[in-house]
Design a protein around this motif. Structure first.
Motif, PDB file in Angstrom:
ATOM      1  N   ASN A 109       2.701  14.707   1.191  1.00 13.61           N
ATOM      2  CA  ASN A 109       2.524  13.449   1.932  1.00 13.61           C
ATOM      3  C   ASN A 109       3.699  12.491   1.757  1.00 13.61           C
ATOM      4  O   ASN A 109       3.774  11.464   2.432  1.00 13.61           O
ATOM      5  N   ILE A 110       4.606  12.801   0.842  1.00  9.90           N
ATOM      6  CA  ILE A 110       5.753  11.923   0.586  1.00  9.90           C
ATOM      7  C   ILE A 110       6.582  11.708   1.863  1.00  9.90           C
ATOM      8  O   ILE A 110       7.134  10.624   2.069  1.00  9.90           O
ATOM      9  N   VAL A 111       6.640  12.725   2.713  1.00  8.54           N
ATOM     10  CA  VAL A 111       7.446  12.606   3.934  1.00  8.54           C
ATOM     11  C   VAL A 111       6.897  11.491   4.826  1.00  8.54           C
ATOM     12  O   VAL A 111       7.640  10.604   5.265  1.00  8.54           O
TER      13      VAL A 111
ATOM     14  N   ALA B 230      13.587   8.056   3.496  1.00  5.05           N
ATOM     15  CA  ALA B 230      12.795   8.859   4.432  1.00  5.05           C
ATOM     16  C   ALA B 230      13.540  10.136   4.807  1.00  5.05           C
ATOM     17  O   ALA B 230      12.956  11.224   4.868  1.00  5.05           O
ATOM     18  N   LYS B 231      14.849   9.999   5.053  1.00  5.93           N
ATOM     19  CA  LYS B 231      15.664  11.186   5.369  1.00  5.93           C
ATOM     20  C   LYS B 231      15.675  12.149   4.193  1.00  5.93           C
ATOM     21  O   LYS B 231      15.544  13.364   4.353  1.00  5.93           O
ATOM     22  N   THR B 232      15.835  11.596   3.004  1.00  6.67           N
ATOM     23  CA  THR B 232      15.868  12.417   1.791  1.00  6.67           C
ATOM     24  C   THR B 232      14.565  13.191   1.628  1.00  6.67           C
ATOM     25  O   THR B 232      14.572  14.376   1.291  1.00  6.67           O
ATOM     26  N   ALA B 233      13.435  12.515   1.885  1.00  3.26           N
ATOM     27  CA  ALA B 233      12.127  13.158   1.729  1.00  3.26           C
ATOM     28  C   ALA B 233      11.974  14.313   2.716  1.00  3.26           C
ATOM     29  O   ALA B 233      11.473  15.384   2.376  1.00  3.26           O
ATOM     30  N   LYS B 234      12.423  14.078   3.947  1.00  4.60           N
ATOM     31  CA  LYS B 234      12.311  15.104   4.982  1.00  4.60           C
ATOM     32  C   LYS B 234      13.124  16.344   4.590  1.00  4.60           C
ATOM     33  O   LYS B 234      12.689  17.474   4.750  1.00  4.60           O
ATOM     34  N   ALA B 235      14.313  16.093   4.047  1.00  8.47           N
ATOM     35  CA  ALA B 235      15.216  17.208   3.729  1.00  8.47           C
ATOM     36  C   ALA B 235      14.845  17.892   2.414  1.00  8.47           C
ATOM     37  O   ALA B 235      14.898  19.113   2.309  1.00  8.47           O
ATOM     38  N   GLY B 236      14.466  17.088   1.395  1.00  8.06           N
ATOM     39  CA  GLY B 236      14.343  17.671   0.053  1.00  8.06           C
ATOM     40  C   GLY B 236      12.998  17.493  -0.633  1.00  8.06           C
ATOM     41  O   GLY B 236      12.837  17.930  -1.775  1.00  8.06           O
ATOM     42  N   GLY B 237      12.053  16.808   0.046  1.00  7.80           N
ATOM     43  CA  GLY B 237      10.723  16.647  -0.544  1.00  7.80           C
ATOM     44  C   GLY B 237      10.705  15.727  -1.753  1.00  7.80           C
ATOM     45  O   GLY B 237      11.672  14.996  -2.030  1.00  7.80           O
ATOM     46  N   LEU B 238       9.603  15.804  -2.480  1.00  6.64           N
ATOM     47  CA  LEU B 238       9.340  14.862  -3.573  1.00  6.64           C
ATOM     48  C   LEU B 238      10.426  14.868  -4.652  1.00  6.64           C
ATOM     49  O   LEU B 238      10.846  13.804  -5.116  1.00  6.64           O
TER      50      LEU B 238
ATOM     51  N   ASP C  88       0.829  -1.214   0.000  1.00  9.53           N
ATOM     52  CA  ASP C  88       0.000   0.000   0.000  1.00  9.53           C
ATOM     53  C   ASP C  88       0.861   1.262   0.000  1.00  9.53           C
ATOM     54  O   ASP C  88       0.477   2.278  -0.582  1.00  9.53           O
ATOM     55  N   GLN C  89       2.028   1.188   0.648  1.00 15.88           N
ATOM     56  CA  GLN C  89       2.900   2.371   0.667  1.00 15.88           C
ATOM     57  C   GLN C  89       3.533   2.595  -0.697  1.00 15.88           C
ATOM     58  O   GLN C  89       3.629   3.732  -1.163  1.00 15.88           O
ATOM     59  N   ALA C  90       3.973   1.521  -1.346  1.00 15.71           N
ATOM     60  CA  ALA C  90       4.548   1.664  -2.687  1.00 15.71           C
ATOM     61  C   ALA C  90       3.500   2.251  -3.637  1.00 15.71           C
ATOM     62  O   ALA C  90       3.799   3.135  -4.444  1.00 15.71           O
ATOM     63  N   ALA C  91       2.256   1.783  -3.503  1.00 18.84           N
ATOM     64  CA  ALA C  91       1.184   2.297  -4.361  1.00 18.84           C
ATOM     65  C   ALA C  91       0.910   3.771  -4.062  1.00 18.84           C
ATOM     66  O   ALA C  91       0.711   4.576  -4.980  1.00 18.84           O
ATOM     67  N   SER C  92       0.911   4.141  -2.783  1.00 17.23           N
ATOM     68  CA  SER C  92       0.657   5.540  -2.410  1.00 17.23           C
ATOM     69  C   SER C  92       1.766   6.447  -2.939  1.00 17.23           C
ATOM     70  O   SER C  92       1.501   7.528  -3.467  1.00 17.23           O
ATOM     71  N   ILE C  93       3.013   6.000  -2.790  1.00 14.97           N
ATOM     72  CA  ILE C  93       4.146   6.791  -3.285  1.00 14.97           C
ATOM     73  C   ILE C  93       4.059   6.920  -4.805  1.00 14.97           C
ATOM     74  O   ILE C  93       4.296   7.995  -5.364  1.00 14.97           O
ATOM     75  N   GLY C  94       3.660   5.836  -5.467  1.00 15.44           N
ATOM     76  CA  GLY C  94       3.461   5.879  -6.912  1.00 15.44           C
ATOM     77  C   GLY C  94       2.413   6.915  -7.305  1.00 15.44           C
ATOM     78  O   GLY C  94       2.595   7.665  -8.263  1.00 15.44           O
ATOM     79  N   MET C  95       1.309   6.967  -6.537  1.00 17.77           N
ATOM     80  CA  MET C  95       0.260   7.953  -6.834  1.00 17.77           C
ATOM     81  C   MET C  95       0.785   9.376  -6.661  1.00 17.77           C
ATOM     82  O   MET C  95       0.461  10.274  -7.435  1.00 17.77           O
ATOM     83  N   ILE C  96       1.608   9.572  -5.635  1.00 18.52           N
ATOM     84  CA  ILE C  96       2.171  10.919  -5.403  1.00 18.52           C
ATOM     85  C   ILE C  96       3.069  11.317  -6.577  1.00 18.52           C
ATOM     86  O   ILE C  96       2.973  12.437  -7.093  1.00 18.52           O
ATOM     87  N   ILE C  97       3.912  10.391  -7.023  1.00 22.73           N
ATOM     88  CA  ILE C  97       4.822  10.695  -8.130  1.00 22.73           C
ATOM     89  C   ILE C  97       4.037  11.021  -9.402  1.00 22.73           C
ATOM     90  O   ILE C  97       4.433  11.879 -10.184  1.00 22.73           O
ATOM     91  N   GLN C  98       2.885  10.344  -9.587  1.00 21.81           N
ATOM     92  CA  GLN C  98       2.052  10.629 -10.764  1.00 21.81           C
ATOM     93  C   GLN C  98       1.153  11.850 -10.577  1.00 21.81           C
ATOM     94  O   GLN C  98       0.300  12.130 -11.426  1.00 21.81           O
ATOM     95  N   GLY C  99       1.291  12.528  -9.458  1.00 29.11           N
ATOM     96  CA  GLY C  99       0.482  13.721  -9.219  1.00 29.11           C
ATOM     97  C   GLY C  99      -0.946  13.421  -8.814  1.00 29.11           C
ATOM     98  O   GLY C  99      -1.820  14.288  -8.895  1.00 29.11           O
ATOM     99  N   LYS C 100      -1.209  12.185  -8.360  1.00 28.84           N
ATOM    100  CA  LYS C 100      -2.576  11.801  -8.020  1.00 28.84           C
ATOM    101  C   LYS C 100      -2.872  11.895  -6.521  1.00 28.84           C
ATOM    102  O   LYS C 100      -3.987  11.602  -6.083  1.00 28.84           O
TER     103      LYS C 100
END
Lengths: 146, 148
Positions: free
Chosen positions: A60-62, A114-122, A43-55
């Protein structure tokens, strides 16, 4: 019956309903536990995929990468008990050194993501996605889809 | 029937089947996303249940509770767009004040239990565990599990 006992009892009932006769109840729980962790990764991989596709919302990536890292950190211990079954191939335990190496590498990569997302976002996360999501590399060797 | 007509026919059938649930691609995304959140809650509370029943050691209990609290933190916004469908009852939006309050209590409750689990350990967290699991109280009012 106090609230905790009631909660535990209801969980036990659900587990009992789900258990095929051939497998001991404890073994069934051991398999269900590692599958709950894997389904969380799914479910997390799918959610991250949706974020990358702008859906789904980019910010929320963090949280999603944090969840991925926490679930990944719990995964290796979940496979530690040598209980064959579910979609695991026997190789998980026959080649434990390699399996645990793959899982540890995945867990470290997820923590880094996770660290990368916190520091630099999507935008910072995107280039690291492919190297982090080693799901298929492990599944090809250690998972037998039912 | 030409191949094109056959293709057009099957596309129309698929469209008809999906139509009641999916108003538009964007609406489908909103529903899919909130269901990914809810399914993560389901699997993580399942994992917690296995620890509470004593089959699985409590080493990762705090991790599971923290995942629940992280998902909770994303949930109010995921239900904010008024997109009916999935298993959500229309009351999610017609009684938004109450629904939002329940969500907010879930966010603060699960964050508190996470803090207890991290600071004081799993044994103390067990005493408060239901604050992180107000699932049924909300579902009884706002979810229709018979819908697909």
């Amino acid at each position: 019956m106090n609230r905790l006992t009631r909660f535990v009892a209801s969980v036990a009932v659900v587990a009992a309903i789900a258990a095929p006769a051939a497998v001991r109840a404890d073994d069934q729980d051991t398999i269900a536990y590692r599958e709950d962790i894997m389904k969380t990764l799914g479910d997390q991989a799918a959610s991250i995929g949706m974020i990358i596709q702008g859906k789904a919302p980019a910010e929320n990536i963090v949280a999603h990468t944090q969840i991925l890292a926490l679930a990944a950190a719990s995964a290796l211990d979940a496979f530690e008990p040598k209980v064959a079954g579910g979609e695991s191939k026997p190789e998980v335990w026959a080649q434990w050194a390699d399996f645990s190496k793959k899982m540890n590498e995945f867990s470290m990569a997820a923590a880094d993501l996770a660290k990368t997302a916190k520091a630099g976002g999507l935008e910072a996360v995107k280039p690291k996605m492919q190297a982090t999501m080693t799901c298929k590399g492990c599944h090809d060797v250690y998972r037998q889809k039912k | 029937m030409t191949r094109f007509a056959k293709l057009a026919g099957s596309v129309a059938i698929v469209a008809t089947m999906l139509a009641p649930v999916v108003a538009s691609a964007d609406d489908k995304d909103v529903i899919d996303y909130r269901q990914h959140l809810m399914n993560t809650l389901d699997h993580q509370s399942g994992a917690l249940g296995m620890i509470l029943s004593g089959v699985i050691p409590d080493k990762h209990m705090a991790d599971h509770i923290e995942i629940i609290s992280l998902v909770a933190s994303l949930s109010p916004k995921a239900f904010a767009p008024h997109v009916e469908g999935g298993q959500s009852k229309p009351e999610v939006w017609s009684k938004a004040a109450d629904f939002d309050k329940k969500m907010k209590d879930f966010v603060t409750g699960s964050a508190n239990v996470t803090k207890i689990a991290r600071d004081q350990g799993p044994t103390e967290a067990v005493n408060h565990i239901l604050d992180a699991l107000p699932c049924k109280g909300c579902h009884d009012l706002y979810r229709d599990p018979s819908k697909k």
